[in-house]
Design an enzyme around this catalytic site. Sequence first.
Site, PDB file in Angstrom:
ATOM      1  N   CYS A  48      42.627  32.143  49.900  1.00 57.78           N
ATOM      2  CA  CYS A  48      41.844  32.168  49.560  1.00 57.78           C
ATOM      3  C   CYS A  48      41.793  30.783  48.809  1.00 57.78           C
ATOM      4  O   CYS A  48      42.381  30.654  47.616  1.00 57.78           O
ATOM      5  CB  CYS A  48      40.578  32.953  48.949  1.00 57.78           C
ATOM      6  SG  CYS A  48      39.247  32.356  48.318  1.00 57.78           S
ATOM      7  N   ASP A  50      39.988  30.229  46.402  1.00 62.29           N
ATOM      8  CA  ASP A  50      39.206  30.719  44.661  1.00 62.29           C
ATOM      9  C   ASP A  50      40.355  30.825  43.049  1.00 62.29           C
ATOM     10  O   ASP A  50      42.038  30.958  43.989  1.00 62.29           O
ATOM     11  CB  ASP A  50      39.491  32.496  44.704  1.00 62.29           C
ATOM     12  CG  ASP A  50      38.815  32.855  44.261  1.00 62.29           C
ATOM     13  OD1 ASP A  50      39.341  32.723  42.167  1.00 62.29           O
ATOM     14  OD2 ASP A  50      37.549  33.516  43.782  1.00 62.29           O
ATOM     15  N   ARG A  52      41.509  31.908  41.484  1.00 60.46           N
ATOM     16  CA  ARG A  52      41.969  33.131  40.297  1.00 60.46           C
ATOM     17  C   ARG A  52      43.354  33.639  40.787  1.00 60.46           C
ATOM     18  O   ARG A  52      43.876  35.263  40.577  1.00 60.46           O
ATOM     19  CB  ARG A  52      40.860  34.233  39.904  1.00 60.46           C
ATOM     20  CG  ARG A  52      40.055  34.327  39.652  1.00 60.46           C
ATOM     21  CD  ARG A  52      38.771  35.067  39.459  1.00 60.46           C
ATOM     22  NE  ARG A  52      37.845  34.748  40.592  1.00 60.46           N
ATOM     23  CZ  ARG A  52      37.286  36.262  41.083  1.00 60.46           C
ATOM     24  NH1 ARG A  52      37.012  36.309  40.390  1.00 60.46           N
ATOM     25  NH2 ARG A  52      36.518  35.969  42.978  1.00 60.46           N
ATOM     26  N   HIS A 104      41.347  38.574  49.214  1.00 59.83           N
ATOM     27  CA  HIS A 104      40.922  39.034  47.396  1.00 59.83           C
ATOM     28  C   HIS A 104      39.918  39.765  47.380  1.00 59.83           C
ATOM     29  O   HIS A 104      38.665  39.597  47.826  1.00 59.83           O
ATOM     30  CB  HIS A 104      41.529  38.390  46.396  1.00 59.83           C
ATOM     31  CG  HIS A 104      40.196  37.041  46.547  1.00 59.83           C
ATOM     32  ND1 HIS A 104      38.985  37.158  45.356  1.00 59.83           N
ATOM     33  CD2 HIS A 104      40.241  36.009  47.070  1.00 59.83           C
ATOM     34  CE1 HIS A 104      38.540  36.618  45.828  1.00 59.83           C
ATOM     35  NE2 HIS A 104      38.715  35.656  46.166  1.00 59.83           N
ATOM     36  N   CYS A 107      35.540  38.577  46.952  1.00 56.82           N
ATOM     37  CA  CYS A 107      35.924  36.996  47.589  1.00 56.82           C
ATOM     38  C   CYS A 107      34.606  36.769  47.337  1.00 56.82           C
ATOM     39  O   CYS A 107      33.224  37.891  48.365  1.00 56.82           O
ATOM     40  CB  CYS A 107      36.472  37.278  49.070  1.00 56.82           C
ATOM     41  SG  CYS A 107      35.889  35.393  49.654  1.00 56.82           S
TER      42      CYS A 107
END
Length: 215
Positions: A48, A50, A52, A104, A107
């Site tokens: 992803c 993202d 993090r 994750h 999400c």
Amino acid sequence: MENNVLKTSFNKIIDGNKEWVEFVKNDDTGRFDQLSKGQSPEILWIGCADSRVPANELTGKKPGEVFVHRNIANMCVHSDMSMLSVLDYAVNVLKVKHVIVAGHYGCGGVAASLSSKQYGIIDNWLCHIKDVYRLHAQEIDAIEDQEKKTDRLVELNVKEQVFNLCSTSIIQNAWKERQDLAIHGMVINIGTGELIDLNHTFTSNESLGDIFAYL
């Protein structure tokens, strides 16, 4: 007039790079000199976008050890030429041995796909996740807690994207030539840093079904 807040923020990026340059200069292992001549990663990470979920940190790998493609909700869409180009290069040129699809928990893309709210152009991308929901609607709808509902769809989405990868001609043709290529589905727990194996691994097209397995 220059925005001082933006300038300060940008300077932090430059300062961070200077620290990295010093680290590279003082490294006496020779690995950065080697990396400047080429790469030979064993892992392709499809994760992803993202911020993090950085691939190298999560897998404990150094620069040069993980080839990475990232998008919203770690999707492997058959018409996505960017993803397919990365996959083809990783599998057929770099000869990676492991392709990891990593979702994750928590999400945002998956959570958004479970609502009827419009977010913009991303709605068209989220339709691919809604398709995964449609395949598993009975199971997802039976979960009352919204967070658990989202996290279960995260897991199911990873499994569907693994299947999508395995059904590509890129992966199946590679399997015809070699046996050292595995496709894995995993999920990240951001709170603990754990990379959870969903035990959804393919090393051939034998279990894909007649319609999906190329001869």
